[in-house]
Design a protein around this motif. Structure first.
Motif, mmCIF file in Angstrom:
data_model
loop_
_atom_site.group_PDB
_atom_site.id
_atom_site.type_symbol
_atom_site.label_atom_id
_atom_site.label_comp_id
_atom_site.label_asym_id
_atom_site.label_seq_id
_atom_site.Cartn_x
_atom_site.Cartn_y
_atom_site.Cartn_z
ATOM 1 N N UNK A 1 49.667 -36.601 99.579
ATOM 2 C CA UNK A 1 49.987 -35.097 100.058
ATOM 3 C C UNK A 1 48.932 -34.228 100.835
ATOM 4 N N UNK A 2 47.641 -34.665 100.620
ATOM 5 C CA UNK A 2 46.575 -34.216 101.284
ATOM 6 C C UNK A 2 46.708 -34.655 102.889
ATOM 7 N N UNK A 3 46.966 -35.983 103.050
ATOM 8 C CA UNK A 3 47.079 -36.385 104.415
ATOM 9 C C UNK A 3 48.425 -36.007 105.143
ATOM 10 N N UNK A 4 49.452 -35.498 104.363
ATOM 11 C CA UNK A 4 50.653 -34.781 105.026
ATOM 12 C C UNK A 4 50.298 -33.289 105.167
ATOM 13 N N UNK A 5 49.334 -32.850 104.547
ATOM 14 C CA UNK A 5 49.027 -31.515 104.803
ATOM 15 C C UNK A 5 48.129 -31.575 106.173
ATOM 16 N N UNK A 6 47.284 -32.466 106.002
ATOM 17 C CA UNK A 6 46.497 -32.450 107.239
ATOM 18 C C UNK A 6 47.170 -33.069 108.572
ATOM 19 N N UNK A 7 48.163 -33.778 108.571
ATOM 20 C CA UNK A 7 49.163 -34.108 109.793
ATOM 21 C C UNK A 7 49.728 -32.814 110.207
ATOM 22 N N UNK A 8 50.258 -31.861 109.320
ATOM 23 C CA UNK A 8 50.980 -30.585 109.572
ATOM 24 C C UNK A 8 50.246 -29.987 110.168
ATOM 25 N N UNK B 1 49.139 -31.223 113.778
ATOM 26 C CA UNK B 1 50.418 -30.790 114.523
ATOM 27 C C UNK B 1 50.481 -29.386 114.970
ATOM 28 N N UNK B 2 50.150 -28.399 114.112
ATOM 29 C CA UNK B 2 50.250 -27.078 114.333
ATOM 30 C C UNK B 2 49.105 -26.617 115.564
ATOM 31 N N UNK B 3 48.024 -27.069 115.276
ATOM 32 C CA UNK B 3 46.800 -27.053 116.066
ATOM 33 C C UNK B 3 46.988 -27.525 117.488
ATOM 34 N N UNK B 4 47.813 -28.635 117.557
ATOM 35 C CA UNK B 4 47.917 -29.454 118.680
ATOM 36 C C UNK B 4 49.047 -28.546 119.720
ATOM 37 N N UNK B 5 49.950 -28.003 118.750
ATOM 38 C CA UNK B 5 50.954 -26.902 119.584
ATOM 39 C C UNK B 5 50.151 -25.810 120.332
ATOM 40 N N UNK B 6 49.354 -25.107 119.327
ATOM 41 C CA UNK B 6 48.742 -24.103 119.604
ATOM 42 C C UNK B 6 47.655 -24.096 120.875
#
Length: 140
Positions: free
Chosen positions: A60-67, A70-75
């Protein structure tokens, strides 16, 4: 006091790597190989469930980190495109200001010819004013 009394007692001491984290799990030193017959025991079942819960929480922690990544990469991509656009606008503004100033600087040489002088005033002034207005617009 002698020199031997003042020296630290580090005889037989082993250096510890500061980056190495000590294991906090109480069961880390046990042999965790589980056979099919061992799964019938309550303690082994609790051990397996404990390990499963830890693994699921890490997932769960890794999935939250991945999300979040990805949000920061788009930004970051959007901001990078915005900066590129601002750099292009700034370059255009600088070129317009330079050519406008160059044309206005040649005005004294063109005073003898009214047509060229008035054309230089209009063109040079338009380039300088366009440069200033584009700079103000890009700041907003």
């Amino acid at each position: 006091m002698t020199q031997e009394d003042q020296a630290p007692d580090d005889v037989g001491a082993q250096p510890v790597d500061a980056a190495e984290k000590p294991k906090k799990d109480a069961l880390s030193s046990l042999d965790l190989e589980v056979k099919l017959t061992d799964l019938k025991h309550l303690g082994v079942q609790k051990l397996v469930l404990d390990r499963l819960n830890k693994a699921e929480s890490r997932i769960r922690v890794l999935e939250e980190t991945a999300v979040g990544f990805n949000d920061l990469r788009v930004k970051h991509a959007k901001e990078e495109a915005r900066v590129d656009h601002l750099l292009e606008a700034d370059l255009l503004q600088s070129v317009m200001l330079a050519f406008g100033s160059l044309i206005v600087g040649f005005l004294p040489a063109l005073w003898g010819n009214e047509l060229y002088a008035s054309l230089a005033v209009i063109l040079g002034g338009a380039l300088v004013l366009g440069s200033v207005s584009s700079k103000r617009r890009s700041r907003k």
